[in-house]
Design an enzyme around this catalytic site. Structure first.
Site, short mmCIF file in Angstrom:
data_model
loop_
_atom_site.label_atom_id
_atom_site.label_comp_id
_atom_site.label_asym_id
_atom_site.label_seq_id
_atom_site.Cartn_x
_atom_site.Cartn_y
_atom_site.Cartn_z
N CYS A 1 1.22 -1.04 0.00
CA CYS A 1 -0.44 -0.16 -0.10
C CYS A 1 2.00 1.23 0.47
CB CYS A 1 -0.59 0.19 1.59
SG CYS A 1 -2.68 1.33 1.38
N CYS A 2 1.63 1.51 0.57
CA CYS A 2 2.55 2.70 1.03
C CYS A 2 3.62 2.95 -0.26
CB CYS A 2 3.90 1.96 2.14
SG CYS A 2 3.24 2.91 3.32
N CYS B 1 -0.71 8.84 7.10
CA CYS B 1 -2.54 8.63 6.96
C CYS B 1 -2.80 7.84 8.28
CB CYS B 1 -2.51 6.69 5.93
SG CYS B 1 -1.66 7.39 4.25
N CYS C 1 -3.44 4.54 9.65
CA CYS C 1 -1.87 4.45 9.99
C CYS C 1 -1.29 5.37 11.40
CB CYS C 1 -1.28 4.20 8.64
SG CYS C 1 -2.07 2.24 7.61
N CYS D 1 8.11 4.04 5.28
CA CYS D 1 7.09 3.54 4.38
C CYS D 1 8.51 3.49 2.96
CB CYS D 1 6.13 4.46 4.11
SG CYS D 1 7.14 5.90 4.16
#
Ligand code: SF4
Length: 262
Positions: A131-132, A214, A217, A242
């Site tokens: 995702c990152c 985010c 997170c 990340c």
């Protein structure tokens, strides 16, 4: 190959500027002097990536004050706090600047969400890193394309992983010099500077959100917890970055303990 960095965004060129020279110039002066040193170096394209945290807001003020020609950019992951979007608009209005957004690629993001679920990053470390990569690392590569200098708000005492950073260091993956003008600042110094200069800040800082990424997170931290304890809190320290910040070897910057576990 560096983890998380698609080969397509990795330039082959080496930076023209010398990291050691900038490192020396930065070490003997204050923040304003550091921007003067950058002006004197007359580099090519300079990019400042802001996520609107305390350090980035201080840097925005300093950059505008210095008159240094800098491209302001931000990575809009699509999962940011509403307060971040409000501060983005407020900052542009306050300083009369445009902060250019870079977004994830539609096709990659759609596929990732379809395969992992909208909150699939909680499921595994690989999913979180995936995702990152899609929402941050790949867009960062596009944001930095053609840049010679990348200015960041990294401070050495934010985490053990960042303690080994320098004022100016080669990002071998992206073929540029990463410059960290606030490297030796403490959080209290940054807060005092922001207050003294009426720098607009994210109201979440006052509610325990020290390092803000985010929304899904990031959590608030308790007094005494490390600054970045609220980021990806469900993971251990070995994976608390990340992939945006890499060392000279092109690997994500991690703490010594994390390296030992790798
Ligand atoms: S911080 Fe969370 S939501 Fe944001 S890109 Fe990384 S895993 Fe995805």
């Amino acid at each position: 190959m560096a983890a998380g960095i698609p080969a397509s965004i990795r330039p082959a060129k080496a930076p023209r500027l010398d990291a050691a020279t900038l490192q020396q110039a930065f070490a003997g002066t204050d923040a304003a002097g550091r921007f003067a040193a950058l002006r004197a170096a007359a580099p090519g394209r300079i990019v400042f990536t802001t996520s609107f945290g305390l350090e980035d807001q201080v840097l925005t003020y300093l950059i505008v004050e210095s008159g240094l020609p800098v491209d302001f950019v931000t990575l809009d992951t699509g999962r940011l706090f509403p307060e971040v979007y409000a501060l983005w608009a407020q900052t542009e209005a306050r300083y009369g600047i445009v902060i250019a957004p870079f977004y994830p690629r539609n096709d990659a993001l759609q596929l990732f969400v379809r395969q992992n679920g909208i909150n699939g990053f909680y499921g595994s470390r690989d999913a979180r890193k995936g995702c990152c990569d899609i929402r941050k690392v790949e867009p960062l590569g596009r944001a930095l394309a053609g840049a010679e200098i990348w200015i960041t708000g990294l401070r050495a005492d934010q985490s053990a992983a960042r303690g080994g950073a320098a004022f100016a260091e080669v990002d071998a993956v992206r073929g540029l010099l990463k410059v960290n003008p606030l490297l030796d600042w403490s959080r209290d110094e940054a807060l005092a500077f922001a207050k003294a200069n009426a720098v607009p800040l994210n109201p979440l800082h006052g509610r325990g959100f020290v390092s803000i990424g985010c929304q899904p997170c990031t959590r608030a931290i308790q007094p005494g917890e490390p600054e970045r304890a609220g980021r990806w809190w469900w993971e251990d320290d070995a994976a608390k970055e990340c992939g945006l910040h890499v060392g000279a070897d092109g690997r994500p910057r991690r703490s010594a303990s994390a390296e030992a576990q790798a």
